[in-house]
Every structure is written in C-alpha cells, then in structure tokens.
Design a protein around this motif. Structure first.
Motif, PDB file in Angstrom:
ATOM      1  N   PHE A 111      -4.838 -49.890  -1.178  1.00 24.44           N
ATOM      2  CA  PHE A 111      -5.407 -48.733  -0.481  1.00 24.44           C
ATOM      3  C   PHE A 111      -5.688 -47.581  -1.451  1.00 24.44           C
ATOM      4  O   PHE A 111      -6.670 -46.852  -1.282  1.00 24.44           O
ATOM      5  N   SER A 112      -4.841 -47.407  -2.446  1.00 23.02           N
ATOM      6  CA  SER A 112      -5.095 -46.367  -3.452  1.00 23.02           C
ATOM      7  C   SER A 112      -6.361 -46.680  -4.237  1.00 23.02           C
ATOM      8  O   SER A 112      -7.154 -45.778  -4.535  1.00 23.02           O
ATOM      9  N   ASP A 161      -8.954 -34.321   1.691  1.00 22.69           N
ATOM     10  CA  ASP A 161      -8.634 -34.935   0.406  1.00 22.69           C
ATOM     11  C   ASP A 161      -7.266 -34.470  -0.086  1.00 22.69           C
ATOM     12  O   ASP A 161      -6.491 -35.259  -0.637  1.00 22.69           O
ATOM     13  N   TRP A 173      -0.919 -38.970  -8.819  1.00 25.16           N
ATOM     14  CA  TRP A 173      -1.275 -38.419  -7.509  1.00 25.16           C
ATOM     15  C   TRP A 173      -0.593 -37.073  -7.270  1.00 25.16           C
ATOM     16  O   TRP A 173      -1.189 -36.175  -6.670  1.00 25.16           O
ATOM     17  N   VAL A 191      -4.533 -36.268   2.027  1.00 30.72           N
ATOM     18  CA  VAL A 191      -4.417 -37.677   1.656  1.00 30.72           C
ATOM     19  C   VAL A 191      -3.765 -37.819   0.287  1.00 30.72           C
ATOM     20  O   VAL A 191      -2.947 -38.724   0.058  1.00 30.72           O
ATOM     21  N   THR A 192      -4.085 -36.932  -0.635  1.00 28.05           N
ATOM     22  CA  THR A 192      -3.488 -36.983  -1.975  1.00 28.05           C
ATOM     23  C   THR A 192      -1.988 -36.765  -1.913  1.00 28.05           C
ATOM     24  O   THR A 192      -1.216 -37.458  -2.597  1.00 28.05           O
ATOM     25  N   TRP A 237      -7.633 -44.792  -9.925  1.00 25.34           N
ATOM     26  CA  TRP A 237      -8.310 -46.054  -9.605  1.00 25.34           C
ATOM     27  C   TRP A 237      -7.877 -47.162 -10.559  1.00 25.34           C
ATOM     28  O   TRP A 237      -7.607 -48.297 -10.136  1.00 25.34           O
ATOM     29  N   TYR A 274      -9.354 -45.931  -1.887  1.00 28.30           N
ATOM     30  CA  TYR A 274      -9.576 -44.505  -1.645  1.00 28.30           C
ATOM     31  C   TYR A 274     -10.075 -43.805  -2.906  1.00 28.30           C
ATOM     32  O   TYR A 274     -10.962 -42.933  -2.826  1.00 28.30           O
ATOM     33  N   ALA A 319     -13.729 -44.569  -3.270  1.00 29.20           N
ATOM     34  CA  ALA A 319     -14.547 -43.809  -2.321  1.00 29.20           C
ATOM     35  C   ALA A 319     -14.611 -42.336  -2.712  1.00 29.20           C
ATOM     36  O   ALA A 319     -15.670 -41.695  -2.590  1.00 29.20           O
ATOM     37  N   ALA A 320     -13.503 -41.780  -3.199  1.00 22.39           N
ATOM     38  CA  ALA A 320     -13.497 -40.382  -3.624  1.00 22.39           C
ATOM     39  C   ALA A 320     -14.391 -40.177  -4.843  1.00 22.39           C
ATOM     40  O   ALA A 320     -15.057 -39.136  -4.949  1.00 22.39           O
ATOM     41  N   LYS A 325      -9.104 -39.034 -10.898  1.00 18.55           N
ATOM     42  CA  LYS A 325      -9.423 -40.067  -9.922  1.00 18.55           C
ATOM     43  C   LYS A 325      -9.729 -41.396 -10.602  1.00 18.55           C
ATOM     44  O   LYS A 325      -9.382 -42.465 -10.085  1.00 18.55           O
TER      45      LYS A 325
END
Length: 257
Positions: free
Chosen positions: A123-124, A152, A225, A155-156, A42, A127, A130-131, A38
C-alpha cells in the motif's frame, strides 16, 4: 505532404498525445523535498515487502541411531513467507528397527506480523506512486485545492505510525521465527533424540540475513514517512495561515520600534 486543412494522420496522434502527457510532467519537483522523499518512500517500500515476501530458509538436523549397522539420517526442512510453521512437515526417522518414519511439524504461526508488514509495504508503494503522479503532473491542482494537502498530511501520519508498528511487530516475529527454526528446536521436537544410543546433531543453520534486512527497511520507511510529515504540513493551509500571522507580528514589532 499533407494539405494545411487536412486532419492529422492516425500515426501523428500517438506522438502528440505522448508529448502532451510527458511534456506536462514537472520533473523539477523531484529535486524538492516533497517529491524527492516520495521517491525514496516508493523505493524503500519495494525493498521492504520484497525482502520479507521473498524470504525462504532451510533448517536441518542429523540423527544417528547408534550401532555399527545403523546409518545416519539427515533431515532438511524448508520454510519461508508467510511463516505458518505449523503447516510445514518433516519426517522423523525411527530408530527401533522399523523402516517407517513419523511426520512432525514445525511449531508456531508468525504469519500475522509478516503479512501485515508486506501488505503495508504494498500500500505504501501504491500511494507513493499515486502521490508522485499528483506532484509531477497535477501540482497546480495540488496547490490550489486545500483538501488535497490536508488529506496527504493525514495519510502520511498514518503510514508513519503503521510503519513503526509493523517494523516492531515483524522484528519481534522474526525473533520468534529464529527461535522456532534453529536446529536445537528441531532436535528438541523429535522424540527419537531422547533415546540412549541416539545421537542428534545440528544440521543446516538458517541464513536469516534477508529477513533481518527487511526489518531494517521497515524502520527506514518509518523514518522517511515521519520526516516527510513536516514537508507535507508546509503545503497545508495551516502552515499558510501561520506564515502571515508571523509576518504580521514581526511587522508590528518593527512599527513599535
């Protein structure tokens, strides 16, 4: 010194609140694949939309009308994100003895794949951030609530698919941008270069290195991803149900022996 029964001072609340928030973060989760990937998602999301959204280039050509008294005119055109080239004007010199210039525009509109690529990157980034907060601060809630890992996982998968589409679409769009902004295309669009005595030569060639890197970052994001789907799947109830079944099957095979 404050008395034992006295309420804490206002200045003591901020450090205690800060310690309570930061003390609850489980930084060890970053060493696990779920948290570490993650962080990479990010980071590379920032690289992807930053490289594409901040790109700017320059193309140009030179026009020599011929004759001893005619001067050479240099044309320079700036372009960049969101690559609506048809809105970018440039002045074409007149070689018929008139001082007036004609305004032309570059050809093409490649804003759709570029804006989709940048929007997906933003958006990635949001998210993934936030994850990370959920993994580090509320991991117990993530493990106890069966719906969160499933959401999750879904969405992934969506982000992996969209990154593949966005990287491929922007790669094709970038190829078209290169074709539309090369000096040869600029010369072909100017009618003055069709004159017999007029000599048009290529000027500044666009440096597309940053745009090429943005496409590379797009495919890297897809790999991140897509690879993360397996680690997120392991947190869902599907994997948790499959593990006891496998253990029961192995135990049954041992009992038969």
């Amino acid at each position: 010194m404050s008395e034992p029964g006295a309420p804490p001072a206002a200045g003591d609340k901020a450090p205690r609140l800060q310690d309570r928030v930061l003390g609850g973060l489980r930084w060890g989760r970053l060493q696990e694949p779920l948290g570490f990937i993650k962080v990479l998602e990010w980071l590379f999301a920032i690289f992807a939309f930053g490289a594409c959204g901040s790109f700017s280039g320059e193309t140009g050509a030179t026009v020599n009308c011929g004759g001893e008294t005619r001067e050479m005119s240099a044309i320079s055109v700036q372009f960049g994100y969101p690559f609506r080239l048809y809105q970018i004007p440039f002045e074409m010199p007149d070689c018929e003895g008139q001082s007036e210039t004609h305004t032309l525009h570059l050809v093409g509109d490649f804003s759709a794949p570029a804006e989709f690529f940048v929007t997906l990157g933003v958006f990635s980034f949001l998210y993934a951030m936030a994850a990370l907060v959920l993994y580090l601060r509320f991991h117990s809630l993530y493990g106890e609530n069966k719906k969160l890992p499933f959401a999750d996982f879904c969405v992934t998968i969506c982000f992996a698919f969209f990154w593949l589409v966005a990287a491929a679409a922007w790669g094709k769009g970038l190829t078209d941008v290169k074709a539309a902004t090369r000096p040869a295309s600029l010369i072909a669009a100017m009618g003055v270069c069709q004159g017999q005595e007029v000599v048009c030569n290529a000027g500044t060639t666009p440096a597309m290195g940053l745009a090429n890197i943005s496409v590379l970052f797009g495919f890297i994001n897809f790999l991140l991803w897509a690879g993360n789907c397996w680690f997120v799947l392991k947190e869902t109830s599907w994997q948790a149900q499959a593990a006891p079944r496998d253990s029961a099957a192995e135990q049954g095979a041992i009992d038969k022996q």
